[in-house]
Design a protein around this motif. Structure first.
Motif, PDB file in Angstrom:
ATOM      1  N   ASP A   1      86.860 -25.424 -36.108  1.00 59.39           N
ATOM      2  CA  ASP A   1      88.308 -25.624 -36.253  1.00 59.39           C
ATOM      3  C   ASP A   1      89.070 -24.748 -35.266  1.00 59.39           C
ATOM      4  O   ASP A   1      88.633 -23.642 -34.910  1.00 59.39           O
ATOM      5  CB  ASP A   1      88.751 -25.272 -37.680  1.00 59.39           C
ATOM      6  N   GLU A   2      90.216 -25.228 -34.825  1.00 56.19           N
ATOM      7  CA  GLU A   2      91.073 -24.460 -33.935  1.00 56.19           C
ATOM      8  C   GLU A   2      91.827 -23.417 -34.765  1.00 56.19           C
ATOM      9  O   GLU A   2      92.727 -23.737 -35.537  1.00 56.19           O
ATOM     10  CB  GLU A   2      92.069 -25.388 -33.226  1.00 56.19           C
ATOM     11  N   ILE A   3      91.448 -22.149 -34.609  1.00 54.22           N
ATOM     12  CA  ILE A   3      92.030 -21.093 -35.439  1.00 54.22           C
ATOM     13  C   ILE A   3      93.033 -20.231 -34.674  1.00 54.22           C
ATOM     14  O   ILE A   3      93.636 -19.330 -35.260  1.00 54.22           O
ATOM     15  CB  ILE A   3      90.922 -20.191 -36.025  1.00 54.22           C
ATOM     16  N   ASN A   4      93.230 -20.493 -33.396  1.00 52.21           N
ATOM     17  CA  ASN A   4      94.162 -19.687 -32.595  1.00 52.21           C
ATOM     18  C   ASN A   4      95.572 -20.241 -32.688  1.00 52.21           C
ATOM     19  O   ASN A   4      96.162 -20.720 -31.700  1.00 52.21           O
ATOM     20  CB  ASN A   4      93.694 -19.630 -31.136  1.00 52.21           C
ATOM     21  N   SER A   5      96.136 -20.173 -33.879  1.00 53.56           N
ATOM     22  CA  SER A   5      97.514 -20.598 -34.107  1.00 53.56           C
ATOM     23  C   SER A   5      98.021 -19.898 -35.362  1.00 53.56           C
ATOM     24  O   SER A   5      97.255 -19.300 -36.115  1.00 53.56           O
ATOM     25  CB  SER A   5      97.599 -22.120 -34.260  1.00 53.56           C
ATOM     26  N   SER A   6      99.330 -19.989 -35.589  1.00 53.23           N
ATOM     27  CA  SER A   6      99.940 -19.275 -36.714  1.00 53.23           C
ATOM     28  C   SER A   6      99.534 -19.863 -38.060  1.00 53.23           C
ATOM     29  O   SER A   6      99.696 -19.210 -39.089  1.00 53.23           O
ATOM     30  CB  SER A   6     101.459 -19.291 -36.577  1.00 53.23           C
ATOM     31  N   SER A   7      99.023 -21.061 -38.070  1.00 57.05           N
ATOM     32  CA  SER A   7      98.448 -21.662 -39.276  1.00 57.05           C
ATOM     33  C   SER A   7      97.398 -22.668 -38.827  1.00 57.05           C
ATOM     34  O   SER A   7      97.520 -23.266 -37.758  1.00 57.05           O
ATOM     35  CB  SER A   7      99.522 -22.335 -40.123  1.00 57.05           C
ATOM     36  N   PHE A   8      96.375 -22.831 -39.652  1.00 55.15           N
ATOM     37  CA  PHE A   8      95.329 -23.783 -39.286  1.00 55.15           C
ATOM     38  C   PHE A   8      94.686 -24.354 -40.534  1.00 55.15           C
ATOM     39  O   PHE A   8      94.848 -23.826 -41.651  1.00 55.15           O
ATOM     40  CB  PHE A   8      94.277 -23.151 -38.369  1.00 55.15           C
ATOM     41  N   GLU A   9      93.970 -25.445 -40.329  1.00 52.86           N
ATOM     42  CA  GLU A   9      93.299 -26.149 -41.417  1.00 52.86           C
ATOM     43  C   GLU A   9      91.797 -25.952 -41.299  1.00 52.86           C
ATOM     44  O   GLU A   9      91.231 -26.032 -40.207  1.00 52.86           O
ATOM     45  CB  GLU A   9      93.632 -27.640 -41.341  1.00 52.86           C
ATOM     46  N   ILE A  10      91.145 -25.670 -42.423  1.00 51.92           N
ATOM     47  CA  ILE A  10      89.686 -25.648 -42.473  1.00 51.92           C
ATOM     48  C   ILE A  10      89.247 -27.025 -42.973  1.00 51.92           C
ATOM     49  O   ILE A  10      89.424 -27.356 -44.150  1.00 51.92           O
ATOM     50  CB  ILE A  10      89.155 -24.543 -43.395  1.00 51.92           C
ATOM     51  N   ASP A  11      88.720 -27.820 -42.060  1.00 43.95           N
ATOM     52  CA  ASP A  11      88.354 -29.201 -42.372  1.00 43.95           C
ATOM     53  C   ASP A  11      86.971 -29.222 -43.017  1.00 43.95           C
ATOM     54  O   ASP A  11      85.955 -29.041 -42.344  1.00 43.95           O
ATOM     55  CB  ASP A  11      88.368 -30.036 -41.093  1.00 43.95           C
ATOM     56  N   LEU A  12      86.936 -29.436 -44.310  1.00 45.79           N
ATOM     57  CA  LEU A  12      85.669 -29.437 -45.039  1.00 45.79           C
ATOM     58  C   LEU A  12      84.993 -30.798 -45.044  1.00 45.79           C
ATOM     59  O   LEU A  12      83.816 -30.903 -45.378  1.00 45.79           O
ATOM     60  CB  LEU A  12      85.901 -28.979 -46.490  1.00 45.79           C
ATOM     61  N   SER A  13      85.736 -31.828 -44.645  1.00 40.75           N
ATOM     62  CA  SER A  13      85.161 -33.180 -44.667  1.00 40.75           C
ATOM     63  C   SER A  13      84.052 -33.360 -43.636  1.00 40.75           C
ATOM     64  O   SER A  13      83.178 -34.206 -43.805  1.00 40.75           O
ATOM     65  CB  SER A  13      86.260 -34.220 -44.435  1.00 40.75           C
ATOM     66  N   VAL A  14      84.068 -32.549 -42.575  1.00 42.72           N
ATOM     67  CA  VAL A  14      83.074 -32.722 -41.503  1.00 42.72           C
ATOM     68  C   VAL A  14      81.671 -32.363 -41.962  1.00 42.72           C
ATOM     69  O   VAL A  14      80.686 -32.746 -41.324  1.00 42.72           O
ATOM     70  CB  VAL A  14      83.446 -31.878 -40.264  1.00 42.72           C
ATOM     71  N   TYR A  15      81.564 -31.660 -43.072  1.00 42.42           N
ATOM     72  CA  TYR A  15      80.238 -31.250 -43.546  1.00 42.42           C
ATOM     73  C   TYR A  15      79.597 -32.301 -44.455  1.00 42.42           C
ATOM     74  O   TYR A  15      78.453 -32.146 -44.865  1.00 42.42           O
ATOM     75  CB  TYR A  15      80.343 -29.906 -44.279  1.00 42.42           C
ATOM     76  N   GLN A  16      80.345 -33.359 -44.740  1.00 46.54           N
ATOM     77  CA  GLN A  16      79.828 -34.487 -45.528  1.00 46.54           C
ATOM     78  C   GLN A  16      79.174 -34.021 -46.837  1.00 46.54           C
ATOM     79  O   GLN A  16      78.081 -34.455 -47.198  1.00 46.54           O
ATOM     80  CB  GLN A  16      78.843 -35.313 -44.689  1.00 46.54           C
ATOM     81  N   LEU A  17      79.867 -33.140 -47.516  1.00 46.66           N
ATOM     82  CA  LEU A  17      79.361 -32.621 -48.791  1.00 46.66           C
ATOM     83  C   LEU A  17      79.670 -33.604 -49.916  1.00 46.66           C
ATOM     84  O   LEU A  17      80.781 -34.148 -49.978  1.00 46.66           O
ATOM     85  CB  LEU A  17      80.019 -31.274 -49.108  1.00 46.66           C
ATOM     86  N   PRO A  18      78.747 -33.826 -50.811  1.00 47.26           N
ATOM     87  CA  PRO A  18      79.054 -34.639 -51.990  1.00 47.26           C
ATOM     88  C   PRO A  18      80.094 -33.927 -52.861  1.00 47.26           C
ATOM     89  O   PRO A  18      80.112 -32.698 -52.928  1.00 47.26           O
ATOM     90  CB  PRO A  18      77.707 -34.748 -52.717  1.00 47.26           C
ATOM     91  N   ILE A  19      80.956 -34.683 -53.502  1.00 46.65           N
ATOM     92  CA  ILE A  19      81.925 -34.105 -54.423  1.00 46.65           C
ATOM     93  C   ILE A  19      81.178 -33.337 -55.515  1.00 46.65           C
ATOM     94  O   ILE A  19      80.207 -33.821 -56.089  1.00 46.65           O
ATOM     95  CB  ILE A  19      82.801 -35.191 -55.060  1.00 46.65           C
ATOM     96  N   GLY A  20      81.632 -32.110 -55.769  1.00 46.86           N
ATOM     97  CA  GLY A  20      80.980 -31.266 -56.761  1.00 46.86           C
ATOM     98  C   GLY A  20      79.972 -30.293 -56.183  1.00 46.86           C
ATOM     99  O   GLY A  20      79.411 -29.467 -56.903  1.00 46.86           O
ATOM    100  N   SER A  21      79.746 -30.361 -54.852  1.00 48.96           N
ATOM    101  CA  SER A  21      78.777 -29.459 -54.221  1.00 48.96           C
ATOM    102  C   SER A  21      79.314 -28.034 -54.166  1.00 48.96           C
ATOM    103  O   SER A  21      80.517 -27.817 -53.950  1.00 48.96           O
ATOM    104  CB  SER A  21      78.456 -29.919 -52.800  1.00 48.96           C
ATOM    105  N   PRO A  22      78.436 -27.031 -54.314  1.00 46.76           N
ATOM    106  CA  PRO A  22      78.876 -25.637 -54.144  1.00 46.76           C
ATOM    107  C   PRO A  22      79.338 -25.403 -52.707  1.00 46.76           C
ATOM    108  O   PRO A  22      78.780 -25.977 -51.758  1.00 46.76           O
ATOM    109  CB  PRO A  22      77.616 -24.822 -54.461  1.00 46.76           C
ATOM    110  N   ILE A  23      80.343 -24.563 -52.555  1.00 47.75           N
ATOM    111  CA  ILE A  23      80.846 -24.269 -51.219  1.00 47.75           C
ATOM    112  C   ILE A  23      81.184 -22.784 -51.117  1.00 47.75           C
ATOM    113  O   ILE A  23      81.677 -22.178 -52.071  1.00 47.75           O
ATOM    114  CB  ILE A  23      82.079 -25.151 -50.891  1.00 47.75           C
ATOM    115  N   HIS A  24      80.861 -22.207 -49.961  1.00 50.64           N
ATOM    116  CA  HIS A  24      81.057 -20.771 -49.718  1.00 50.64           C
ATOM    117  C   HIS A  24      81.766 -20.621 -48.382  1.00 50.64           C
ATOM    118  O   HIS A  24      81.241 -21.012 -47.341  1.00 50.64           O
ATOM    119  CB  HIS A  24      79.697 -20.057 -49.692  1.00 50.64           C
ATOM    120  N   ILE A  25      82.964 -20.041 -48.408  1.00 50.12           N
ATOM    121  CA  ILE A  25      83.797 -19.912 -47.208  1.00 50.12           C
ATOM    122  C   ILE A  25      84.084 -18.439 -46.956  1.00 50.12           C
ATOM    123  O   ILE A  25      84.451 -17.704 -47.867  1.00 50.12           O
ATOM    124  CB  ILE A  25      85.118 -20.680 -47.382  1.00 50.12           C
TER     125      ILE A  25
END
Length: 271
Positions: free
Chosen positions: A71-95
């Motif tokens: 993700d492009e993090i060099n800005s005053s706000s940014f989005e962490i796109d979790l969809s790119v990891y193709q995780l099933p709904i309900g999967s554990p996630i660690h950020i």
């Protein structure tokens, strides 16, 4: 030859050292924000201030399940796109969000990865001495709190950890039936404190009521058979609770106490 080689080697070392310093990060590592939860199909948004050093923004790395994001993090706000990891709904996630010294980013919507009370009850029943229930629609692992209606209130009698993933699941928990009508339910509460309740299940138990042998006691309360009980002082503070056919009250001060047992609300006088 030796005299010529050593100065040349030292010069090369100085060049390499200078190169390392030129390309080394100009910030000091300060800390990290860590989020652990459940993927529910939503992305995270981060407010990212400038570093106090004046060089760049605060965040310098974001990791999702151990992988550095693109993700492009060099800005005053940014989005962490979790969809790119193709995780099933309900999967554990660690950020993990790593940031520089003297600044701190803010995750604007951390609740989107927090477990949510979302179950739907397929069936709930008392079978023998067990409360059994079937559910679907879970998003995130949360405990099911088992409650029984006693003494004009719902009281917690146990917990069973939910599986937290989509699909149909079955659970059970041992319960103690008092005399007369018994009411049970299960509930969950997510990080937003919103509760989800199952329907109530009602079962009648035709055993005789538990009796208190005497309302004037010196050393022991004696019941006609084992029962759940609660003892309160005159200020409403609980002093004893448990399950038995006797209760040692020798250490209590003299006076009147409120007593809940079986399906009854009563009192006793400590002599």
């Amino acid at each position: 030859m030796i005299k010529l080689f050593i100065p040349g080697l030292m010069k090369l070392f100085r060049i390499l050292l200078l190169t390392v310093f030129c390309f080394a990060p100009v910030f000091s590592f300060a800390g990290e924000i860590e989020l652990q939860g459940t993927y529910r199909g939503d992305n995270l948004y981060v407010r990212n201030p400038y570093a106090d050093s004046g060089v760049g923004f605060c965040v310098f790395e974001v990791m999702v399940n151990g992988m550095t994001t693109t993700d492009e993090i060099n800005s005053s706000s940014f989005e962490i796109d979790l969809s790119v990891y193709q995780l099933p709904i309900g999967s554990p996630i660690h950020i993990v969000i790593k940031y520089k010294e003297d600044c701190e980013p803010v995750v604007l919507n951390p609740e989107v990865v927090a477990p949510k009370a979302s179950f739907e009850t397929i069936d709930i029943a008392v079978e023998g001495n067990y409360l059994k229930w079937k559910t679907t629609g879970e998003i995130g692992a949360l405990p099911y709190v088992v409650e029984q209606y006693r003494w004009n209130k719902w009281i917690q009698v146990g917990e069973v950890m939910g599986k937290g993933v989509p699909g149909k699941h079955e659970y059970e928990f041992p319960v103690r039936l008092h005399s007369g009508e018994n009411r049970f339910r299960v509930r969950q509460a997510g990080s937003d404190n919103k509760r989800k309740l199952s329907p109530e299940v009602v079962v009648n138990n035709d055993i005789p009521e538990v009796e208190l042998v005497s309302q004037k006691v010196e050393k022991q309360l004696v019941f006609s058979r084992p029962t759940l009980y609660e003892i309160y002082d005159i200020y409403g503070q609980i002093v004893f609770k448990g399950y038995n056919d006797t209760v040692n009250v020798e250490g209590l001060e003299k006076g009147e106490y409120y007593l809940n047992y079986d399906n009854r609300m009563s009192y006793f006088l400590k002599k």
